[in-house]
Design a protein around this motif. Sequence first.
Motif, PDB file in Angstrom:
ATOM      1  N   ILE A 132      19.214 -21.532  22.196  1.00  0.00           N
ATOM      2  CA  ILE A 132      18.031 -20.750  22.138  1.00  0.00           C
ATOM      3  C   ILE A 132      18.342 -19.461  21.331  1.00  0.00           C
ATOM      4  O   ILE A 132      19.480 -19.098  21.190  1.00  0.00           O
ATOM      5  N   GLY A 133      17.271 -18.893  20.265  1.00  0.00           N
ATOM      6  CA  GLY A 133      17.716 -17.703  19.561  1.00  0.00           C
ATOM      7  C   GLY A 133      17.117 -16.706  20.572  1.00  0.00           C
ATOM      8  O   GLY A 133      16.113 -16.603  21.181  1.00  0.00           O
ATOM      9  N   LEU A 134      18.013 -15.635  20.632  1.00  0.00           N
ATOM     10  CA  LEU A 134      17.872 -14.458  21.369  1.00  0.00           C
ATOM     11  C   LEU A 134      17.853 -13.230  20.956  1.00  0.00           C
ATOM     12  O   LEU A 134      18.627 -12.918  20.015  1.00  0.00           O
ATOM     13  N   SER A 163      21.269 -12.770  18.902  1.00  0.00           N
ATOM     14  CA  SER A 163      22.175 -13.991  19.066  1.00  0.00           C
ATOM     15  C   SER A 163      21.334 -15.118  18.845  1.00  0.00           C
ATOM     16  O   SER A 163      20.478 -15.686  19.545  1.00  0.00           O
ATOM     17  N   VAL A 164      22.105 -16.029  17.636  1.00  0.00           N
ATOM     18  CA  VAL A 164      21.280 -17.247  17.243  1.00  0.00           C
ATOM     19  C   VAL A 164      22.326 -18.334  16.838  1.00  0.00           C
ATOM     20  O   VAL A 164      23.452 -18.084  16.369  1.00  0.00           O
ATOM     21  N   PRO A 165      22.156 -19.655  17.299  1.00  0.00           N
ATOM     22  CA  PRO A 165      22.957 -20.673  17.053  1.00  0.00           C
ATOM     23  C   PRO A 165      22.817 -20.881  15.502  1.00  0.00           C
ATOM     24  O   PRO A 165      21.631 -20.770  14.971  1.00  0.00           O
ATOM     25  N   MET A 166      23.784 -21.342  14.920  1.00  0.00           N
ATOM     26  CA  MET A 166      23.601 -21.577  13.462  1.00  0.00           C
ATOM     27  C   MET A 166      23.688 -23.112  13.411  1.00  0.00           C
ATOM     28  O   MET A 166      23.250 -23.825  14.274  1.00  0.00           O
ATOM     29  N   ARG A 205      28.863 -23.240  14.721  1.00  0.00           N
ATOM     30  CA  ARG A 205      28.757 -22.029  14.408  1.00  0.00           C
ATOM     31  C   ARG A 205      27.717 -21.036  15.241  1.00  0.00           C
ATOM     32  O   ARG A 205      26.747 -21.687  15.581  1.00  0.00           O
ATOM     33  N   HIS A 206      27.854 -19.829  15.180  1.00  0.00           N
ATOM     34  CA  HIS A 206      26.977 -18.902  15.982  1.00  0.00           C
ATOM     35  C   HIS A 206      26.839 -17.556  15.211  1.00  0.00           C
ATOM     36  O   HIS A 206      27.987 -17.193  14.392  1.00  0.00           O
ATOM     37  N   ARG A 207      25.789 -16.960  15.105  1.00  0.00           N
ATOM     38  CA  ARG A 207      25.621 -15.411  14.370  1.00  0.00           C
ATOM     39  C   ARG A 207      25.146 -14.529  15.689  1.00  0.00           C
ATOM     40  O   ARG A 207      24.261 -14.781  16.362  1.00  0.00           O
ATOM     41  N   TRP A 208      26.071 -13.407  15.558  1.00  0.00           N
ATOM     42  CA  TRP A 208      25.486 -12.232  16.147  1.00  0.00           C
ATOM     43  C   TRP A 208      25.161 -11.020  15.190  1.00  0.00           C
ATOM     44  O   TRP A 208      25.832 -10.956  14.124  1.00  0.00           O
ATOM     45  N   GLU A 209      24.189 -10.342  15.510  1.00  0.00           N
ATOM     46  CA  GLU A 209      23.750  -9.254  14.868  1.00  0.00           C
ATOM     47  C   GLU A 209      23.630  -7.973  15.733  1.00  0.00           C
ATOM     48  O   GLU A 209      22.721  -8.101  16.808  1.00  0.00           O
ATOM     49  N   LEU A 249      31.414  -8.272  21.098  1.00  0.00           N
ATOM     50  CA  LEU A 249      31.186  -9.552  21.373  1.00  0.00           C
ATOM     51  C   LEU A 249      31.387 -10.034  22.991  1.00  0.00           C
ATOM     52  O   LEU A 249      30.651 -10.848  23.378  1.00  0.00           O
ATOM     53  N   GLY A 250      32.100  -9.233  23.453  1.00  0.00           N
ATOM     54  CA  GLY A 250      32.529  -9.378  24.769  1.00  0.00           C
ATOM     55  C   GLY A 250      31.350  -9.847  25.932  1.00  0.00           C
ATOM     56  O   GLY A 250      31.682 -10.644  26.599  1.00  0.00           O
ATOM     57  N   PRO A 251      30.456  -9.104  25.842  1.00  0.00           N
ATOM     58  CA  PRO A 251      29.357  -9.191  26.869  1.00  0.00           C
ATOM     59  C   PRO A 251      28.548 -10.688  26.615  1.00  0.00           C
ATOM     60  O   PRO A 251      27.861 -11.379  27.562  1.00  0.00           O
TER      61      PRO A 251
END
Length: 500
Positions: free
Chosen positions: A203-205, A216-219, A223-227, A249-251
């Motif tokens: 799920i893209g969030l 927060s999106v899967p790549m 792989r994963h991306r956070w902005e 990133l902790g949460p």
Amino acid sequence: MEKTDVLISGLGPVGAALAVYLGRLGISVMAIDRDTSVYPMPRAAHLDHETMRLLHLAGGAEAVSQASQPLSAYEFRSRDGSLLMGFKPGEVTTATGFPQSSMFHQPTLEHALRARLGEISGVSARLGHALTSYSASDDGVIAGIAGPHGAYDVEAKYLIGCDGGQSIVRRIARIELDDMGFDEPWLVIDARLKDGRERLTTIGLQHCDPRRPVTSVPMSPGRHRWEFMLRPGETPEEVVGDEFIDDLLGPFVDPASVEIDRRAVYRFHAVIAKEWRKGRVMLAGDAAHQMPPFLGQGLCSGTRDAANLAWKLAAVLQGRADEALLDTYQAEREPHVRAITEMAVFMGKVVCTQNEKEAAARDRDMLSKPEGERFVVMPDTIGLASGVQRGDVLAGTIFPEPWLETGEGRKRLDDVAGLAPILLFRDGGEAAASSFRAGGGFAMALSDPSLLDEGDRVKSTLADSEAVLVRPDRYVFGRGEARNLLAAWNAYLASGTSPA
């Protein structure tokens, strides 16, 4: 002095796709890029099914499919996790046969496109070469290029700037940008998952927390991306530190379970060039437009630019169309880009609300609607409003892609037709089809036993019409009698005006 039909400045995915299209159409191309290799980190993250089809025509979709994963949903949630709005894939297979949304690995795509470039005669890719200047006339462009062994000039009939948001082609042409009023700083973190884990989620969030909005999106698998949106007063130097990132990133994930590939601060812009063509000079991709990433349509839009522009340039250069056809490029593409950008800006404003009272009012307003209205099927992007037959509800929409049974097994229609316009017709359209083929088009009878029309998608598109004509960029040009469609198509090529 070296000569080429088309000089492309910038060999990212848009420039590479454009070079492949032109090369496959028999146009000589020189494509240059100041970098000597593909940028190793992913930048674009999402491709829709229409773009995957266009990339298949450029030779990149198969590699991307092996390094991507479908998105199961795209959700916007409030601080407490309530669903503000969301999108989910439809139950029906897409018209192209590709997943509606694919999260992919951009370097994989770029390597595949460059490999395809190397297979096409007449196309030259020069890495470590940068455009430094050019002069344009009514007959073409003389470009100055700096290479590893010194400076040299190239004479081209057309110059295309695919050289990104800071485009030197656009700057030299003195083309201004229309600022759509969105400019926000975000920290982008790309990470690899450890211990062989393929995904955290499908799920893209968009986490719409006014204290700090987060994407927060899967790549691609693994792989994963956070902005993370920067708060007022935070500096790029501060937010890229290890301790700062671990706290962010902790949460969402144990920082020890991921390996960070990239950390960088970007400003998400919404700008569109006021001119996409100045005579023999044109812009495509980020050089022509930039949008916030909340719809994942940046690279999709650039690929559509390349597909729209390539066949028109080839038709003009080969004497099959008047140069006025090139004026339709911006006229057809800009409304599409502007509508997508406006929606991305709207989504960005939903996400980027940092005022507590405004966020609370936003949440109350959005949550007042039934969930069925807030969580809907992902819509396809809008189609073409011009360059197609007027009065036909399907003109300007994407044509479904059937399979063909060939002597080499089942193939996609696009594999057989290539980058040609397509005419599919019922009995009675053979005479027009012969003329269409003579002009370089691909024509096939609906009754041809090799046509595998699963789900009757093609028949449904034709409805009661004798024929359907499909543009090389796979939009439906129109339906009707085959001879009338061919006449309208030829008139469009000759004048660049949309048929009545």
